[in-house]
Every structure is written in C-alpha cells, then in structure tokens.
Design a protein around this motif. Structure first.
Motif, PDB file in Angstrom:
ATOM      1  N   PHE A 146      -3.685   1.275  -9.844  1.00 33.25           N
ATOM      2  CA  PHE A 146      -3.882   0.020 -10.153  1.00 33.25           C
ATOM      3  C   PHE A 146      -5.651   0.786 -10.742  1.00 33.25           C
ATOM      4  CE2 PHE A 146      -5.100  -4.340 -12.043  1.00 33.25           C
ATOM      5  CZ  PHE A 146      -4.282  -4.540 -12.451  1.00 33.25           C
ATOM      6  N   TYR A 147      -5.993   0.358 -12.483  1.00 40.53           N
ATOM      7  CA  TYR A 147      -6.941   0.623 -12.522  1.00 40.53           C
ATOM      8  C   TYR A 147      -7.411  -1.059 -12.954  1.00 40.53           C
ATOM      9  CZ  TYR A 147      -6.950   5.361 -12.544  1.00 40.53           C
ATOM     10  OH  TYR A 147      -7.359   7.459 -12.324  1.00 40.53           O
ATOM     11  N   GLY A 148      -8.534  -1.959 -12.655  1.00 48.38           N
ATOM     12  CA  GLY A 148      -9.070  -3.280 -12.973  1.00 48.38           C
ATOM     13  C   GLY A 148     -10.034  -3.052 -14.144  1.00 48.38           C
ATOM     14  N   LYS A 202      -8.559  -5.383  -3.184  1.00 44.32           N
ATOM     15  CA  LYS A 202      -6.874  -6.055  -3.839  1.00 44.32           C
ATOM     16  C   LYS A 202      -6.469  -4.422  -3.357  1.00 44.32           C
ATOM     17  CE  LYS A 202      -6.186  -9.603  -3.985  1.00 44.32           C
ATOM     18  NZ  LYS A 202      -5.638 -10.904  -2.703  1.00 44.32           N
ATOM     19  N   GLY A 203      -7.059  -3.567  -3.637  1.00 37.42           N
ATOM     20  CA  GLY A 203      -6.265  -2.447  -3.928  1.00 37.42           C
ATOM     21  C   GLY A 203      -6.482  -1.595  -4.948  1.00 37.42           C
ATOM     22  N   ILE A 204      -7.333  -2.134  -5.739  1.00 41.20           N
ATOM     23  CA  ILE A 204      -7.469  -1.564  -7.064  1.00 41.20           C
ATOM     24  C   ILE A 204      -9.057  -1.288  -7.300  1.00 41.20           C
ATOM     25  CG2 ILE A 204      -8.566  -2.701  -9.213  1.00 41.20           C
ATOM     26  CD1 ILE A 204      -6.142  -5.302  -8.702  1.00 41.20           C
ATOM     27  N   LEU A 205      -8.979   0.926  -8.142  1.00 44.88           N
ATOM     28  CA  LEU A 205      -9.334   0.709  -8.765  1.00 44.88           C
ATOM     29  C   LEU A 205     -10.400   0.567  -9.923  1.00 44.88           C
ATOM     30  CD1 LEU A 205     -11.388   3.637  -8.056  1.00 44.88           C
ATOM     31  CD2 LEU A 205      -9.605   4.646  -9.664  1.00 44.88           C
ATOM     32  N   PRO A 206     -11.450  -0.454  -9.345  1.00 48.17           N
ATOM     33  CA  PRO A 206     -12.311  -0.503 -10.652  1.00 48.17           C
ATOM     34  C   PRO A 206     -13.547  -0.474 -11.379  1.00 48.17           C
ATOM     35  CG  PRO A 206     -13.595  -1.360  -8.344  1.00 48.17           C
ATOM     36  CD  PRO A 206     -12.822  -0.822  -8.212  1.00 48.17           C
ATOM     37  N   ILE A 207     -12.649   0.100 -13.588  1.00 48.03           N
ATOM     38  CA  ILE A 207     -13.649   0.362 -13.941  1.00 48.03           C
ATOM     39  C   ILE A 207     -15.277  -0.464 -14.455  1.00 48.03           C
ATOM     40  CG2 ILE A 207     -13.303   0.755 -16.266  1.00 48.03           C
ATOM     41  CD1 ILE A 207     -10.487   1.001 -16.038  1.00 48.03           C
ATOM     42  N   GLU A 232      -1.605  -9.608 -10.284  1.00 47.08           N
ATOM     43  CA  GLU A 232      -1.506  -9.302  -8.773  1.00 47.08           C
ATOM     44  C   GLU A 232      -0.119 -10.665  -8.787  1.00 47.08           C
ATOM     45  OE1 GLU A 232      -2.972 -10.597  -4.405  1.00 47.08           O
ATOM     46  OE2 GLU A 232      -3.902 -11.327  -6.207  1.00 47.08           O
ATOM     47  N   THR A 233       0.173 -12.003  -9.208  1.00 47.55           N
ATOM     48  CA  THR A 233       0.748 -12.809  -9.329  1.00 47.55           C
ATOM     49  C   THR A 233       1.896 -12.431  -9.811  1.00 47.55           C
ATOM     50  OG1 THR A 233      -0.114 -14.349 -11.223  1.00 47.55           O
ATOM     51  CG2 THR A 233      -0.772 -15.001  -9.132  1.00 47.55           C
ATOM     52  N   SER A 234       1.830 -11.468 -10.847  1.00 49.70           N
ATOM     53  CA  SER A 234       3.141 -11.471 -11.132  1.00 49.70           C
ATOM     54  C   SER A 234       4.362 -10.436 -10.823  1.00 49.70           C
ATOM     55  CB  SER A 234       2.715 -10.642 -12.773  1.00 49.70           C
ATOM     56  OG  SER A 234       2.000  -9.745 -12.875  1.00 49.70           O
ATOM     57  N   GLY A 235       3.419  -9.478  -9.366  1.00 54.13           N
ATOM     58  CA  GLY A 235       4.532  -8.616  -9.152  1.00 54.13           C
ATOM     59  C   GLY A 235       3.785  -7.252  -9.405  1.00 54.13           C
ATOM     60  N   ILE A 236       2.798  -7.066 -10.441  1.00 53.64           N
ATOM     61  CA  ILE A 236       2.295  -5.943 -10.507  1.00 53.64           C
ATOM     62  C   ILE A 236       2.093  -4.753  -9.680  1.00 53.64           C
ATOM     63  CG2 ILE A 236       1.129  -4.786 -12.580  1.00 53.64           C
ATOM     64  CD1 ILE A 236       1.647  -6.842 -14.415  1.00 53.64           C
ATOM     65  N   ILE A 237       0.898  -5.785  -8.961  1.00 57.48           N
ATOM     66  CA  ILE A 237      -0.018  -4.555  -7.843  1.00 57.48           C
ATOM     67  C   ILE A 237       1.433  -4.023  -7.093  1.00 57.48           C
ATOM     68  CG2 ILE A 237      -2.013  -4.649  -6.020  1.00 57.48           C
ATOM     69  CD1 ILE A 237      -3.646  -6.833  -8.212  1.00 57.48           C
ATOM     70  N   ASP A 238       1.478  -4.904  -6.594  1.00 60.19           N
ATOM     71  CA  ASP A 238       2.720  -4.955  -4.875  1.00 60.19           C
ATOM     72  C   ASP A 238       3.553  -3.004  -5.709  1.00 60.19           C
ATOM     73  OD1 ASP A 238       2.003  -6.499  -3.438  1.00 60.19           O
ATOM     74  OD2 ASP A 238       3.822  -8.174  -3.207  1.00 60.19           O
ATOM     75  N   TYR A 239       4.318  -3.381  -7.071  1.00 58.68           N
ATOM     76  CA  TYR A 239       4.855  -2.256  -7.603  1.00 58.68           C
ATOM     77  C   TYR A 239       3.839  -1.120  -7.805  1.00 58.68           C
ATOM     78  CZ  TYR A 239       7.621  -0.302 -10.969  1.00 58.68           C
ATOM     79  OH  TYR A 239       8.976   1.470 -11.922  1.00 58.68           O
ATOM     80  N   CYS A 240       2.905  -1.371  -8.089  1.00 58.82           N
ATOM     81  CA  CYS A 240       2.202   0.101  -8.360  1.00 58.82           C
ATOM     82  C   CYS A 240       2.110   0.479  -6.708  1.00 58.82           C
ATOM     83  CB  CYS A 240       0.885  -0.383  -9.027  1.00 58.82           C
ATOM     84  SG  CYS A 240       0.955  -0.658 -10.151  1.00 58.82           S
ATOM     85  N   LYS A 241       1.460  -0.295  -5.476  1.00 62.06           N
ATOM     86  CA  LYS A 241       1.714   0.334  -4.462  1.00 62.06           C
ATOM     87  C   LYS A 241       2.834   0.738  -3.758  1.00 62.06           C
ATOM     88  CE  LYS A 241      -1.955  -3.561  -2.865  1.00 62.06           C
ATOM     89  NZ  LYS A 241      -2.421  -4.314  -2.090  1.00 62.06           N
ATOM     90  N   GLU A 242       3.959   0.215  -4.124  1.00 64.91           N
ATOM     91  CA  GLU A 242       5.774   0.349  -3.522  1.00 64.91           C
ATOM     92  C   GLU A 242       6.126   2.072  -4.680  1.00 64.91           C
ATOM     93  OE1 GLU A 242       7.853  -2.653  -5.121  1.00 64.91           O
ATOM     94  OE2 GLU A 242       7.017  -3.874  -3.128  1.00 64.91           O
TER      95      GLU A 242
END
Length: 266
Positions: free
Chosen positions: A146-148, A213-218, A131-141
């Motif tokens: 994003f699978y966690g 957080k918008g994540i699909l948890p495994i 999240e802090t690196s911007g990966i989750i935002d990139y995925c949403k955009e």
C-alpha cells in the motif's frame, strides 16, 4: 520514483527519464500511471500509452504500472495482462480504488496467472478511509504493497501553516486548507508533542505515522533538506500509544481531507 503521464502531460516523465539516464536504470524503481481520461490521445490503447511513457523516459520496462483511477478500470486492467507477459511492465497496481474495485482488479489478474502488486491511495491523519474500509488489511493479507500519497496533506500537516501563517492566498492549497487551519492546528500541536519526544520535525512524524500503519509513503520533495528529513524518518518508530494519541487528535479536530478527484473508500 512515482510519476504519471497525466503529470504535466508527460513532462514529469521526461524529467524523470533524464535523471534515470544520468544515475543508471538499475538504481531507480520507476512507477508511472495509465490515466483513463487520457486514453483517447493514444488511440484508446493502454499499450500505446505505456509505450509513450517508456519512450519519454528512455527505458525498456516499467517497474510498477498503475491504473490511475477506476474509470472503466476492469476493461483497462485486462489490457495490462499483455504488458506483463511481454515484460514491458513488471508489476501492476491500482490507484484511487475502493475495496470492491481492488478485489475485482486482483481477480482479473489472478485469472491470467498474475496478481495485483500495489495500491496507491490517499492516506494521512485526516484521510484514513483506506484503513476503515478494510483496504489496508486486504493488502496485508494478500501481499500487496500500500503506497500512501498526500501523507502530509501538501504541507498542511508539517506545522509550517496555521491560522496566523496560512497558505498563500489564491493558491490551490489555500482554497482547500485555509478555512480549516484551526482544526489542523489541533492535530499539528499533538504531532509537535510526539516530535519533541523523538527529536524530530512535525513532518517526520506525519510520515512516520503512515509507516507505523504499514504504509509506504510517497514523499513529495522540492528541497534538499526535505530529502534528508525523509531519509531520517526511517529511524523513527512510533509506539502504539503515540499512534493512538495522534489519531485521537485527528478525531477531535473533525477534519477530513477528500480532494476533488477522490471519493471516500467506504
């Protein structure tokens, strides 16, 4: 169902294959992985490793095929393109990649008329670097799922383990978490407060946090009650205040979980 050739050298795929054949292929989304470190066993061919996975599971196509880690990932990402064209693979994802590596893989696939469909990275209250690196935002955009994985930190964030109830001595989880259980208690005690409000378990709150957080948890399960709990988690909606409450506790703890195969995403 998420698996990989690397999990018990293909035994996990064989077990999943028995399940698929029993319940019906159309009822199962199959997710498995190409692991770069194993490619030598398959004549250095992504396609041959994919074919071996298909054979072990007795299926014709893989719904999500992953590059397991970024070792020589650009080269192997290119080798996924023929698999997409042939239909052996429906969609592709990358795992344990940082943002620059994700963008690189996406660009390679887009140039061939495809796109990156999924990311699978470690995400939990004590590992929020995606999240802090911007990966989750990139995925949403970019419409990337994003699978966690390890959202419950192998049980450390379920409330089952604390200073007085450590992981069994000598186990891999004990080696990773037992010396930090005092810090983890700071988090799980706050999770318990939120769990009580929702009449839920601490484990459910850990999973619900990832969903918030918008994540699909495994979710890893070994017992039926864990499956039932996971299903019920879908009905738990955390407020933004509750999310901040949990993250504040995680920050206070000073705990961070980076496993031996991982690097920080920043």
């Amino acid at each position: 169902w998420d698996t990989a050739t690397a999990y018990s050298n293909g035994a996990s795929e064989k077990i999943l294959g028995h399940f698929i054949n029993k319940v019906g292929r159309e009822k199962v989304i199959v997710s498995t992985k190409f692991t770069p470190q194993m490619v030598g066993l398959y004549d250095n061919s992504v396609e041959k490793m994919c074919d071996a996975s298909l054979e072990r599971m007795n299926i014709d196509t893989i719904d999500i095929y992953w590059i397991h880690n970024p070792v020589k990932a650009p080269e192997y990402t290119k080798e996924l393109i023929p698999l997409l064209k042939s239909g052996k693979v429906k969609t592709v994802g990358v795992s344990n990649h940082n943002l620059a590596q994700i963008k690189e893989a996406d660009a390679i696939l887009r140039e061939a008329g495809f796109q990156l469909s999924a990311i699978q990275n470690h995400f939990s209250l004590i590992n929020r670097s995606s999240e802090t690196s911007g990966i989750i935002d990139y995925c949403k955009e970019n419409n990337i799922v994003f699978y966690g994985y390890m959202t419950l930190e192998q049980g450390a964030l379920t409330g089952k383990y604390d200073v007085n109830h450590p992981f069994p001595a000598g186990s891999s989880r004990a080696n990773v978490f037992n010396s930090y259980l005092d810090k983890i208690e700071i988090i799980t005690s706050e999770m318990k407060k939120v769990a009580d409000v929702h009449e839920a378990s601490i484990a459910q709150i850990g999973t619900a946090y990832a969903i918030a957080k918008g994540i699909l948890p495994i979710v890893g399960v070994t017992k039926m009650y864990q499956v039932e709990e996971a299903v019920k988690t879908a009905d738990i909606v955390l407020s933004q205040d509750e999310v901040k409450q949990l993250e504040s506790a995680a920050d206070r703890s000073g705990m961070e979980s980076i496993q031996f195969w991982e690097s920080r995403m920043e």
